[in-house]
Scaffold this motif. Structure first.
Motif, mmCIF file in Angstrom:
data_model
loop_
_atom_site.group_PDB
_atom_site.id
_atom_site.type_symbol
_atom_site.label_atom_id
_atom_site.label_comp_id
_atom_site.label_asym_id
_atom_site.label_seq_id
_atom_site.Cartn_x
_atom_site.Cartn_y
_atom_site.Cartn_z
ATOM 1 N N LEU A 132 -3.296 10.654 8.393
ATOM 2 C CA LEU A 132 -2.309 9.666 7.969
ATOM 3 C C LEU A 132 -1.193 10.327 7.162
ATOM 4 C CD1 LEU A 132 -4.603 6.674 6.926
ATOM 5 C CD2 LEU A 132 -3.237 6.889 9.003
ATOM 6 N N GLN A 133 -1.541 11.254 6.287
ATOM 7 C CA GLN A 133 -0.520 11.954 5.518
ATOM 8 C C GLN A 133 0.347 12.822 6.408
ATOM 9 O OE1 GLN A 133 0.313 11.570 2.329
ATOM 10 N NE2 GLN A 133 -1.203 9.939 2.238
ATOM 11 N N GLU A 134 -0.260 13.419 7.426
ATOM 12 C CA GLU A 134 0.515 14.215 8.370
ATOM 13 C C GLU A 134 1.504 13.339 9.125
ATOM 14 O OE1 GLU A 134 1.937 17.530 10.172
ATOM 15 O OE2 GLU A 134 0.456 17.418 8.560
ATOM 16 N N GLY A 135 1.060 12.094 9.444
ATOM 17 C CA GLY A 135 1.968 11.170 10.109
ATOM 18 C C GLY A 135 3.137 10.778 9.220
ATOM 19 N N VAL A 136 2.885 10.639 7.922
ATOM 20 C CA VAL A 136 3.964 10.310 6.996
ATOM 21 C C VAL A 136 4.950 11.464 6.899
ATOM 22 C CG1 VAL A 136 4.491 9.832 4.585
ATOM 23 C CG2 VAL A 136 2.564 8.701 5.683
ATOM 24 N N ARG A 137 4.425 12.688 6.836
ATOM 25 C CA ARG A 137 5.316 13.851 6.687
ATOM 26 C C ARG A 137 6.162 14.089 7.923
ATOM 27 N NH1 ARG A 137 0.827 15.956 3.658
ATOM 28 N NH2 ARG A 137 -0.111 16.763 5.571
ATOM 29 N N HIS A 149 0.834 -1.204 0.000
ATOM 30 C CA HIS A 149 0.000 0.000 0.000
ATOM 31 C C HIS A 149 0.867 1.253 0.000
ATOM 32 C CE1 HIS A 149 -3.285 2.746 1.076
ATOM 33 N NE2 HIS A 149 -4.109 1.766 0.727
ATOM 34 N N TYR A 150 0.376 2.288 -0.683
ATOM 35 C CA TYR A 150 1.160 3.518 -0.811
ATOM 36 C C TYR A 150 1.250 4.314 0.484
ATOM 37 C CZ TYR A 150 -3.353 5.909 -1.213
ATOM 38 O OH TYR A 150 -4.620 6.386 -0.989
ATOM 39 N N VAL A 151 0.376 4.018 1.478
ATOM 40 C CA VAL A 151 0.459 4.671 2.784
ATOM 41 C C VAL A 151 1.180 3.722 3.737
ATOM 42 C CG1 VAL A 151 -0.853 5.632 4.714
ATOM 43 C CG2 VAL A 151 -1.645 5.991 2.378
ATOM 44 N N PRO A 152 2.330 4.103 4.271
ATOM 45 C CA PRO A 152 3.090 3.186 5.124
ATOM 46 C C PRO A 152 2.310 2.674 6.328
ATOM 47 C CG PRO A 152 4.422 5.074 4.495
ATOM 48 C CD PRO A 152 3.035 5.367 4.032
ATOM 49 N N ALA A 153 1.429 3.503 6.873
ATOM 50 C CA ALA A 153 0.679 3.076 8.055
ATOM 51 C C ALA A 153 -0.189 1.863 7.759
ATOM 52 C CB ALA A 153 -0.182 4.230 8.566
ATOM 53 N N VAL A 154 -0.697 1.767 6.526
ATOM 54 C CA VAL A 154 -1.540 0.627 6.156
ATOM 55 C C VAL A 154 -0.708 -0.641 6.035
ATOM 56 C CG1 VAL A 154 -3.092 -0.304 4.411
ATOM 57 C CG2 VAL A 154 -3.225 2.113 5.014
ATOM 58 N N SER A 155 0.401 -0.548 5.340
ATOM 59 C CA SER A 155 1.245 -1.742 5.182
ATOM 60 C C SER A 155 1.821 -2.186 6.519
ATOM 61 C CB SER A 155 2.365 -1.443 4.186
ATOM 62 O OG SER A 155 3.135 -0.327 4.617
ATOM 63 N N LEU A 166 -10.053 -0.333 19.244
ATOM 64 C CA LEU A 166 -10.456 0.127 17.916
ATOM 65 C C LEU A 166 -10.556 1.645 17.818
ATOM 66 C CD1 LEU A 166 -11.156 -1.485 15.325
ATOM 67 C CD2 LEU A 166 -13.569 -1.130 15.881
ATOM 68 N N GLU A 167 -10.675 2.335 18.942
ATOM 69 C CA GLU A 167 -10.931 3.777 18.926
ATOM 70 C C GLU A 167 -9.860 4.575 18.180
ATOM 71 O OE1 GLU A 167 -13.552 5.509 19.738
ATOM 72 O OE2 GLU A 167 -14.577 3.634 20.166
ATOM 73 N N PRO A 168 -8.550 4.322 18.418
ATOM 74 C CA PRO A 168 -7.553 5.117 17.661
ATOM 75 C C PRO A 168 -7.680 4.968 16.152
ATOM 76 C CG PRO A 168 -6.529 3.972 19.506
ATOM 77 C CD PRO A 168 -7.911 3.425 19.375
ATOM 78 N N TYR A 169 -8.101 3.803 15.688
ATOM 79 C CA TYR A 169 -8.247 3.586 14.251
ATOM 80 C C TYR A 169 -9.496 4.265 13.699
ATOM 81 C CZ TYR A 169 -4.673 0.065 15.109
ATOM 82 O OH TYR A 169 -3.515 -0.564 15.482
ATOM 83 N N LEU A 170 -10.524 4.399 14.536
ATOM 84 C CA LEU A 170 -11.753 5.060 14.087
ATOM 85 C C LEU A 170 -11.575 6.562 13.931
ATOM 86 C CD1 LEU A 170 -14.380 3.164 16.276
ATOM 87 C CD2 LEU A 170 -13.855 2.787 13.870
#
Length: 549
Positions: A514-519, A480-486, A503-507
């Motif tokens: 997610l993009q902010e986490g990648v940056r 997956h192109y988003v590292p958090a998913v892979s 489950l709450e953090p994922y909701l």
């Protein structure tokens, strides 16, 4: 003009027999100047409230009760004046009702507030103790009488209109803090809505106005919280307690009064509250109102009803409607199933059918998966049922947004933790030979969309063959192109652990977060200026588009 109104009002407060001055105020209330109209409304409120306080006992002839019958025969001069004042009072109520629908918000607010104040004053006048005293306890006797007729006139004008009455409704809502006012308002609204439902004459505006008032009602949870009344205990003490009835008939009568007619009883409050809401739900609800009702019914309605099971038909119909309405109906159904032991046939089949690719783009997506996780938390569910949900989530992850992929992986992990018999979905080899419906071995082929035995279009969970398949879709997420998913696929390595994943953090995730986490990740390295680097995805698309054009 304003000074003239104040002077007339002061004269009327000192002399209650000058009815001509009241007529002048009523004429001024028809002025085009909003300030004059607002001042005249205040004067009418003060004058009529004062006149209502003069009904201190049977000897008084100045009665302004709007529903009293008038007989002009053989009346004295004082009685004729009282009849004249009564007629002016009824005219004043009509005028204030029309001003509640005024285009000016300040006039609306003043008129609605004045009418509610007159309801309070009339109730106080009706509920004053009589001069005759009980010989047994030497306490003044009275019969509590709420001004229901006047309140009904106010509600009918306020609810059954196409005008914008939001300001007037807010003025009425302020009086709902009074327990007996709220009690009588619920009884009156229940009658009005029942008549509309039987006559099939309700309009979308009427339904919306009814919901605006019902939503604003804050019900007491215990009887000790019912302490605020229009008539205090000193001015209108309760009827003297009678001796305990020995017959069963007397006990039944006391029980009936407690449930239906005593505004100081929490059971009576819940009874009229339930009746009002049930009458409201029988009306044809527009889709916009239905969504708002389902948003509030599990928190503000069901906990205060005597028998929440009466909402089963309404909630099941909403659940069967599909779309966002079905998602919102899950909250109420969860309460009925969890706390009231509702046996709902084919519930999980319908929950399974709601899991569509568009679900991840719904406004109430997080609420749905939060409730679905609760519904699937039981360890007594069948393995084929759990496998069907795990496989459906796995298949949805192929087209889901990044945040949806994280939710799917986390929920699948929890399902496998609760049901170890479904771990075969992860550990099954792609070359494993499976049995078909006739008990014969299927040819060994690499698992793919074409060769997967899972039947996504099958509505019967026992026949969709999810337990014979595997979660090969999750393998696709490793790229997956988003590292958090892979990286989230590492959760599957903990399926042997007992502790479930929160489950709450994922909701709470979104594409932006997610993009902010990648940056902000330490592993992220920006290309240096003047150094050769791999073309970005946007640049690649631009080059392809240029070649095509």
């Amino acid at each position: 003009m304003m000074d003239r109104l104040r002077k007339i009002s002061e004269n009327l407060l000192t002399s209650s027999t000058k009815s001509d001055n009241i007529v002048e105020i009523l004429k001024l209330s028809e002025s085009e100047d909003c300030e004059v109209v607002q001042c005249s409304v205040t004067c009418l409120r003060d004058v009529f409230s004062h006149l209502l306080t003069l009904t201190t006992g049977p000897g008084s002839k100045v009665y302004l009760r709007a529903d009293d019958s008038i007989s002009e025969s053989s009346l004295t001069a004082e009685e004729k004046n009282a009849a004249r004042l009564r007629q002016l009072y009824s005219t004043g109520l009509d005028r204030l009702q029309r001003l509640m629908l005024h285009e000016n918000d300040d006039v609306q607010q003043a008129a609605a507030g004045a009418l509610c104040e007159l309801v309070k004053a009339e109730t106080t006048a009706r509920s004053r103790p009589k001069k005759r005293k009980s010989k047994a306890l030497q306490q003044p006797q009275r019969q509590y009488q709420f001004a229901v007729y006047t309140l009904r006139r106010v509600l009918v004008s306020l609810l059954d209109t196409t005008a914008n009455t939001a300001v007037a409704l807010s003025s009425v809502v302020k009086f709902l803090e009074l327990d007996d006012f709220r009690f009588s308002l619920l009884k009156t609204m229940e009658m009005i809505m029942r008549e509309k439902s039987e006559g099939k004459s309700s309009t979308p505006c009427f339904v919306g106005n009814c919901f605006g008032i019902l939503k604003a009602i804050a019900m007491p949870r215990m009887e000790c919280q019912i302490t605020s009344f229009i008539v205090d205990e000193e001015n209108a003490a309760s009827e003297p307690p009678r001796k305990k009835a020995k017959s069963a008939e007397g006990a039944e009568e006391r029980r009936r009064k407690e449930l239906y007619g005593d505004p100081a009883s929490i059971a009576a409050h819940r009874r009229v509250f339930s009746s009002a809401w049930l009458s409201f739900l029988r009306l044809p609800l527009p889709s916009s109102v239905l969504v708002r009702v389902l948003n509030n019914i599990h928190t503000n309605v069901m906990p205060h009803m005597l028998n929440p099971k009466l909402l089963i038909d309404f909630l099941t119909d909403a659940y069967d409607a599909g779309g966002a309405v079905s998602l919102l109906a899950l909250n109420g159904l969860f309460l009925l199933i969890n706390k009231h032991h509702l046996d709902y046939p084919d519930f999980y089949e319908k929950l399974y059918a709601l899991m569509q690719p568009s679900l991840f783009y719904e406004k109430h997506c997080s609420r749905f998966f939060r409730l679905a996780n609760r519904f699937l938390s039981s360890s007594h569910l069948s393995a084929y049922l759990v496998a069907a949900f795990a496989k459906r989530l796995s298949r949805l992850s192929l087209t889901a947004p990044p945040a949806g992929c994280l939710i799917a992986v986390a929920m699948i992990t929890n399902l496998l933790k609760r049901h170890p018999s479904c771990k075969v979905l992860v550990h099954r080899k792609t070359q494993e030979r499976l049995l078909d419906e006739n008990g014969e071995f299927l040819p060994a082929v690499e698992t793919s969309v074409e060769s997967d035995v899972y039947l996504p279009a099958e509505a019967d969970l026992s026949k969709c063959r999810a337990l014979d398949s595997c979660l090969w879709e999750l393998q696709c997420l490793r790229g997956h192109y988003v590292p958090a998913v892979s990286n989230s696929l590492a959760l599957l390595n903990s399926v042997n652990d007992v502790v479930e994943i929160d489950l709450e953090p994922y909701l709470e995730n979104s594409y932006e977060s997610l993009q902010e986490g990648v940056r902000s990740a330490d592993a992220y390295l920006a290309p240096s200026i003047g150094k050769a680097c791999t073309p970005s995805f946007t640049e690649a698309l631009s080059r392809i588009a240029a070649e095509i054009l």
